[in-house]
Design an enzyme around this catalytic site. Structure first.
Site, PDB file in Angstrom:
ATOM      1  CB  ILE A   1      -0.994   0.030   1.189  1.00 35.52           C
ATOM      2  CG1 ILE A   1      -0.285  -0.142   2.527  1.00 35.52           C
ATOM      3  CG2 ILE A   1      -2.070  -1.008   1.021  1.00 35.52           C
ATOM      4  CD1 ILE A   1      -1.240  -0.104   3.707  1.00 35.52           C
ATOM      5  CG  ASP A   2       0.048   4.119  -2.913  1.00 27.39           C
ATOM      6  OD1 ASP A   2       0.758   3.274  -3.472  1.00 27.39           O
ATOM      7  OD2 ASP A   2      -0.963   4.620  -3.438  1.00 27.39           O
ATOM      8  CE  LYS A   3       6.837   8.933   2.946  1.00 27.70           C
ATOM      9  NZ  LYS A   3       7.914   9.832   2.460  1.00 27.70           N
TER      10      LYS A   3
ATOM     11  NE  ARG B   1      -2.856   8.418  -4.392  1.00 27.43           N
ATOM     12  CZ  ARG B   1      -1.531   8.518  -4.384  1.00 27.43           C
ATOM     13  NH1 ARG B   1      -0.764   7.451  -4.187  1.00 27.43           N
ATOM     14  NH2 ARG B   1      -0.965   9.695  -4.618  1.00 27.43           N
TER      15      ARG B   1
END
Length: 350
Positions: free
Chosen positions: A163-165, A263
């Site tokens: 999962i993204d930062k 997103r």
């Protein structure tokens, strides 16, 4: 050319470079781009940045390290190209980084001999990459958990998915190779999955829906993803949980797992995730540091026993604070709203 022409790291992206027709990969794994100048007068650094999809600053660094040639000769950043000049750009892969266990606090939701489920905080990168060699989830996991699978490679032990930062929430770690293979197969077959909460800009009128739009690299900004013809299949199911006039709280479930999928898809619908500095509005009125996106529920079958397992992560303080700024009242407990919304979202696809 010199051998220190390194590829810049971006932990927010999977390095699944989609090489242009004039690009190739060398025996050492270097990315080699060859492009001819069509017009005279363009600076070499500007041309190299555009041809490689990297930033101008990084292109200037490549030029300074002798990794960019014009007609076989090393150029300078301010070299003015002539029509027909052949430019070659060489970007070497990053050198391996030695992983070091780090005593970083970690919220372990569940652990047994095969898997661990972690509630990743916002702002933590999952695995090391150039620019983020330490302080990652992997560094923390190596300190707190002794055994990890090796299938993910030297820099990603135990990592089955990412999962993204700036996204918070649940991620599963494989503690042995058999568990890693089983979990990867579940993700591939869509029998394992996650439910996300997101605050998005604007008022979504529909109660639920599906975005079925292919995702690939942005045609001009290779550090971003976009809905593009010929991209990889990407399907996102979503349901509205609450509306606040200028913002909407949704739950989303991924049918596929593309980079930045929620997103990109919500921005494609003109309702970007609030606080998203890459795909969202320039003005951030909710005081967010990054996107309001939280992996709230993780569903999988245990890789050894086959038992169905469901894990949930509490809504973090940054998210609840943004909800209050968006206009949420306390008439109904947030937990009740989330549970009802998730069940409806799952029913939508049952």
């Amino acid at each position: 050319m010199k051998d220190n022409c390194l590829l810049p790291g971006d932990a927010e992206q999977e390095l699944e470079l989609e090489l242009e027709p004039e690009s190739e990969e060398s025996e050492t794994g270097a990315r080699v781009i060859r492009a001819a100048a069509l017009e005279k007068g363009e600076r070499l650094d500007v041309f190299a940045a555009r041809a490689s999809g990297e930033t101008r600053a990084f292109a200037q660094r490549l030029i300074g390290e002798g990794c960019v040639t014009v007609n076989g000769r090393e150029g300078r950043a301010n070299t003015r190209l002539k029509a027909g000049d052949m430019v070659e750009i060489r970007i070497e892969p990053p050198a391996p980084t030695e992983l070091v266990p780090e005593d970083i606090p970690l919220s372990i939701v569940y652990e047994d001999t095969d898997i661990a489920v972690i509630n990743k905080p916002k702002g933590m990168v999952v695995h090391p990459a150039p620019g983020n060699e330490s302080g990652t989830l992997v560094n923390a996991v190596m300190y707190h958990i002794r055994d990890l699978s090796g299938i993910g490679g030297a820099l990603r032990p135990g990592i089955v998915h990412r999962i993204d930062k700036m996204t918070s929430g649940l991620i599963v770690i494989a503690k042995n190779d058999a568990a890693h293979r089983a979990l990867a197969e579940q993700i591939k077959n869509h029998t394992a999955g996650r439910i996300y909460l997101a605050i998005v800009d604007g008022n979504i009128r529909e109660d639920s829906g599906t975005v079925n739009a292919p995702i690939g690299r942005h045609p001009t900004d290779r550090k971003r993803m976009a809905v593009v013809p010929g991209g990889r299949e990407a399907v996102t199911h979503w349901r509205v949980l609450e509306r606040y006039g200028s913002y909407t709280l949704i739950a989303a479930r991924l049918e596929t797992g593309r980079t930045h999928q929620i997103r990109v898809h919500m921005a494609y619908r003109k309702h970007p995730v609030s606080g998203d500095a890459v795909y969202g509005a320039e003005k951030n009125r909710l005081g967010l540091d990054g996107q309001a996106l939280h992996a709230v529920r993780l569903m999988l079958s245990h890789p050894r026993t086959g038992q169905s397992m469901v894990f949930e992560a509490p809504v973090p303080p940054y998210f609840t604070a943004a909800l209050h700024k968006a206009g949420r009242s306390e008439e109904q407990p947030l937990s009740d709203t989330i549970q009802k919304g998730i069940e409806r979202l799952l029913h939508d696809k049952s």
